[in-house]
Design an enzyme around this catalytic site. Structure first.
Site, PDB file in Angstrom:
ATOM      1  N   CYS A 163       0.814  -1.217   0.000  1.00  0.00           N
ATOM      2  CA  CYS A 163       0.000   0.000   0.000  1.00  0.00           C
ATOM      3  C   CYS A 163       0.849   1.268   0.000  1.00  0.00           C
ATOM      4  O   CYS A 163       0.338   2.369  -0.204  1.00  0.00           O
ATOM      5  CB  CYS A 163      -0.946   0.006   1.193  1.00  0.00           C
ATOM      6  SG  CYS A 163      -1.998  -1.453   1.201  1.00  0.00           S
TER       7      CYS A 163
ATOM      8  N   HIS B   4      -9.638   2.892  -1.237  1.00  0.00           N
ATOM      9  CA  HIS B   4      -8.192   2.672  -1.163  1.00  0.00           C
ATOM     10  C   HIS B   4      -7.746   1.656  -2.210  1.00  0.00           C
ATOM     11  O   HIS B   4      -7.593   0.486  -1.929  1.00  0.00           O
ATOM     12  CB  HIS B   4      -7.852   2.188   0.265  1.00  0.00           C
ATOM     13  CG  HIS B   4      -6.463   1.686   0.434  1.00  0.00           C
ATOM     14  ND1 HIS B   4      -5.361   2.298  -0.122  1.00  0.00           N
ATOM     15  CD2 HIS B   4      -5.988   0.600   1.110  1.00  0.00           C
ATOM     16  CE1 HIS B   4      -4.273   1.604   0.210  1.00  0.00           C
ATOM     17  NE2 HIS B   4      -4.623   0.574   0.946  1.00  0.00           N
TER      18      HIS B   4
ATOM     19  N   CYS C   1       0.621   3.080   6.033  1.00  0.00           N
ATOM     20  CA  CYS C   1       0.977   1.729   6.473  1.00  0.00           C
ATOM     21  C   CYS C   1       0.790   0.761   5.309  1.00  0.00           C
ATOM     22  O   CYS C   1       0.070   1.058   4.366  1.00  0.00           O
ATOM     23  CB  CYS C   1       0.091   1.311   7.646  1.00  0.00           C
ATOM     24  SG  CYS C   1      -1.665   1.355   7.252  1.00  0.00           S
TER      25      CYS C   1
END
Lengths: 461, 342
Positions: free
Chosen positions: A117, A412, A447
């Site tokens: 990510c 996301h 993160c």
């Protein structure tokens, strides 16, 4: 759009002058890498508007929007860097192929990069470093991901049989290879978000971290509600008008629920951490966890001189960055706690404290990720034992946190999140500096799977 | 457990009997099944000599005391050079790093058939099939690598009472052929329970049995054990037992299919205990070092397919690790153990 001027004209050095870095903590010999602007496509929940769009199509669309926004047609960019987390092996040159499909000069080099990510932010850090070292004058960083169009792999048994058969020299040997295939081998494998070493999904990992830190359901829902409200307000205020290009008929992030409420969020059933023993309570719902999303984003970075020569605006500088990783395999730390470790090192190197920031962009993988991050920085024991600090790092002013919403509301698409956040942060500090006449700063924290984290400091110019 | 040279219960050294090659487990189960049938028949049929220290099932038969064979099996010159593929299969299945170093669980796979051969001897007093694997205690004292030529020894010892029957230790030792007199580079003690058999109790037995692993955990009232936060979750497919059976040679029917497991009273196939223990050992990773002690106690079987929550955590006070596996839904413990660098 391309004619928008830097908010502070005086900060621009004379065209072509190799500007010294404005950051006194930067190593000697490096110059500034500035953020010119960004462009992304609206993010869409998996299986909706982009259900059949490929990573390459989405990244090309985001890239082409950036080209149009800043008049880069035919321009030879120093490097285009990006990636996808869920990537098909045929997309080995995903970014280069996207460049070839754009109106950038075909002489623009590119490469793929992947850090789960953190891919998008790591791409920007890489581009910025090349610019800072004088290796390139301009670069584009970004990322794309599709869950809807995710690659599907064959089982290990079938894969081995296919490989053995392709290595076989005789028909008999080929048949023998296929004879080993079992019916269960024919089931396709879809990508999982499970951590390979633990078998726990990211949500389950975060549920464990949430339980350890005792983060309440109400606090998580509050973060989720704020994300939706802030993102909706930012869209309404036109904040994203010069950051987003519509794609496939979608003009806004379709995960955004402007009308959500504390009551609606409170009704959702927990989806993670349901198997944990008492006293752990399942608190993580579909409302306070990020949905699977499709999308792509890009950011244009350059030397100050390159931007000035082309009369391009300059929003901010990418001052410095730090990545970190945590030992999560045996539960020493939470899977998504790496940015907690990166930020103190980043701040120390740059002589900064949390109070020096006007904006905090903490990626909302889950609402509780944000909350455990904040809690850890306030916890004296954790800061001493794990971060080696004499005192807690400090508190983050909630009024400065994800002020235009973040991943809970926007969604996301893994590798695309870094570009979304970086462009947002750059625009926020530019506007703040223009408003106050003083430098403004943003801290970015993302993160990632594998116990990884990437963080960066962005400062107005 | 007792270390050192194999000895009888009376302290006499065991007669060492050399076999030409390591036996394979597959054939041993067939022999074990026949022997188990004979032993079961001996217990159930009045008039036949009954095994079990003088108290027959039927009440008053003439019975010989339970004694272990006074023999240790030995195989020398065991080559490992041609095991590369087999080792690789094992390492992949157990999530071990793929190297030419033989992990402790793999040495168990190599050595244990010799212990099983002891258990299927005509004079072994307990039935192989139906025995419950209670615990394992393994010491690995150095690297054994592909190409090493090994010497394997196995015997049974320490027959003792258990609350639900009789327990016995099967000891296996592996030495490098080049160092036949050195202490074993690998030593494993597998503790088994034969239910329904009896030995006279002494107070010392009662005490040691209190520490012995039994099924106290799964019989404990709910709420006496609280699962920790997991560090991992194993999703074990229905073929887990067949896969480990293929690699280990342990094709005990209770592991292979629901149908064959039902014949032995299990609702579904169950995972091999050593599979779960070896997965936990692999989860510890490099922190275990080159030499380590690896223990496991089995509390309740893992039904297949199934999900096992595990916590594999460093000992806060030392260099070792503790691990525990349980059923996340029901909070029922399956196994627990330790991995301690030596």
């Amino acid at each position: 759009m391309a004619t928008r001027k830097p908010s502070d004209g005086s900060s621009r050095s004379a065209s072509g002058t190799p500007a010294r870095a404005a950051n006194p903590h930067a190593p000697a010999g490096v110059r500034d890498a500035v953020i010119v602007g960004g462009n992304r496509i609206p993010f869409s929940r998996a299986g909706r508007k982009y259900a059949d769009a490929s990573n390459q199509e989405m990244f090309t669309a985001a890239l082409e929007g950036l080209v149009a926004r800043f008049g880069l047609q035919g321009e030879r960019i120093g490097e285009v860097v990006g990636g996808a987390v869920l990537k098909h092996s045929r997309d080995f040159n995903l970014i280069r192929e996207s460049v070839l499909g754009s109106s950038l000069s075909p002489q623009t080099p590119a490469f793929d990069l992947q850090q789960a990510c953190a891919t998008g932010l790591e791409a920007a850090i890489t581009v910025a470093n090349k610019i800072r070292l004088g290796q390139i004058e301009s670069g584009i960083a970004g990322g794309t991901d599709t869950v809807s169009d995710a690659p599907v792999a064959v089982s290990e048994g079938l894969r081995r049989a296919l490989l053995d058969a392709s290595h076989a020299k005789t028909l008999q040997a080929r048949l023998k290879a296929f004879a080993k295939v079992r019916p269960s081998d024919l089931k396709p494998l879809t990508p999982a978000t499970d951590e390979p070493r633990t078998g726990l999904s990211m949500g389950e990992h975060q549920a464990i971290t949430t339980a350890r830190w005792g983060i309440s359901r109400a606090a998580q829902d509050e973060v989720a509600l704020a994300s939706h409200q802030h993102l909706a307000a930012a869209w309404d205020a036109g904040f994203f008008d010069d950051l987003v290009t519509p794609f496939r008929g979608l003009t806004r992030d379709d995960n955004l629920r402007a009308d959500t409420s504390t009551e609606k969020l409170a009704k959702l059933k927990p989806v993670f951490g349901r198997g944990l023993a008492e006293p752990a309570e399942p608190t993580m719902t579909a409302g306070n966890s990020t949905p699977l999303t499709d999308g792509a984003s890009t950011v244009l970075l350059a030397s100050a001189a390159w931007a000035a020569e082309r009369d391009l605006p300059v929003l901010a500088r990418l001052v410095d960055a730090e990545t970190a990783a945590v030992d999560f395999v045996h539960g020493h730390d939470g899977l998504l706690m790496a940015p907690v470790h990166a930020v103190p090192r980043l701040l120390a190197r740059n002589g900064l404290a949390l109070d020096d920031f006007d904006f905090f962009e903490i990626h909302e993988a889950f609402a509780s990720t944000v909350l455990t991050t904040l809690a850890a920085w306030e916890d004296a024991d954790y800061c001493k034992a794990e971060l080696g600090l004499d005192a807690p790092l400090g508190s983050v002013d909630r009024e400065r946190l994800n002020v235009n919403g973040s991943s809970l509301a926007a969604g996301h698409p893994f590798a695309a999140t870094g570009g979304r956040i970086l462009a947002t942060a750059a625009k926020l500090v530019a506007a703040k500096a223009a408003e106050t006449g003083k430098p403004a700063r943003a801290l970015i924290s993302i993160c990632a799977a594998g116990g990884l984290g990437a963080t960066a400091v962005v400062e107005s110019v | 457990m007792t270390a050192g040279t194999p000895a009888t219960g009376a302290g006499e050294p065991l007669r060492v009997e050399s076999l030409a090659t390591l036996p394979g487990l597959g054939g041993l189960y067939a022999r074990g099944a026949a022997a188990s049938g004979r032993i079961a028949a001996g217990r159930a049929m009045p008039g036949l000599p009954v095994i079990g220290q003088g108290r027959s099932v039927e009440g008053d038969g003439e019975a010989a005391p339970l004694t272990l064979p006074d023999v240790a099996y030995q195989v020398t010159g065991v080559p490992t050079a041609d095991l590369a593929h087999h080792l690789h299969d094992y390492q992949r299945l157990l999530h071990e790093p793929v190297t030419d170093v033989l992990p402790a669980g793999y040495l168990h796979v190599l050595a244990f058939p010799l212990a099983t051969a002891v258990m299927v001897r005509g004079d072994f007093p307990l039935p192989l099939l139906g025995m419950v694997h209670l615990a394992n205690d393994v010491e690995l004292r150095g690297h054994v690598v592909l190409g090493d030529v090994l010497e394997v020894r196995a015997w049974a010892e320490n027959l003792r009472p258990h609350k639900r029957g009789v327990q016995v230790d099967l000891v296996a030792e592996v030495r490098r052929q080049s160092e036949p007199d050195a202490r074993p580079v690998w030593r494993g003690v597998s503790t088994y329970l034969a239910k329904g058999f009896h030995l006279p109790w002494t107070s010392a037995d009662a005490e040691s049995s209190a520490d012995a692993p039994d099924d106290a955990e799964d019989r404990a009232p709910a709420g006496t054990w609280t699962a920790p936060l997991p560090t991992g979750r194993w999703a074990l497919g229905p073929g887990t037992g067949r896969a480990y059976g293929a690699v280990s040679g342990d094709r005990n029917p209770i592991h292979l299919s629901a149908l064959s497991a039902k014949a032995f009273g299990f609702p579904r196939a169950i995972a091999h205990g050593m599979y779960t223990a070896a997965r936990a050992l692999a989860d510890v990773g490099h922190a275990r070092g080159d030499a380590y002690r690896w223990t496991v106690e089995f509390a309740s079987p893992v039904l297949l397919p199934g999900t096992v929550d595990v916590a594999v955590t460093p000992d806060p006070d030392g260099p070792g690790f503790a691990y525990v596996g349980w059923n996340g839904g029901r909070g029922r413990q399956h196994f627990r153990g330790t991995v301690t660098p030596l």
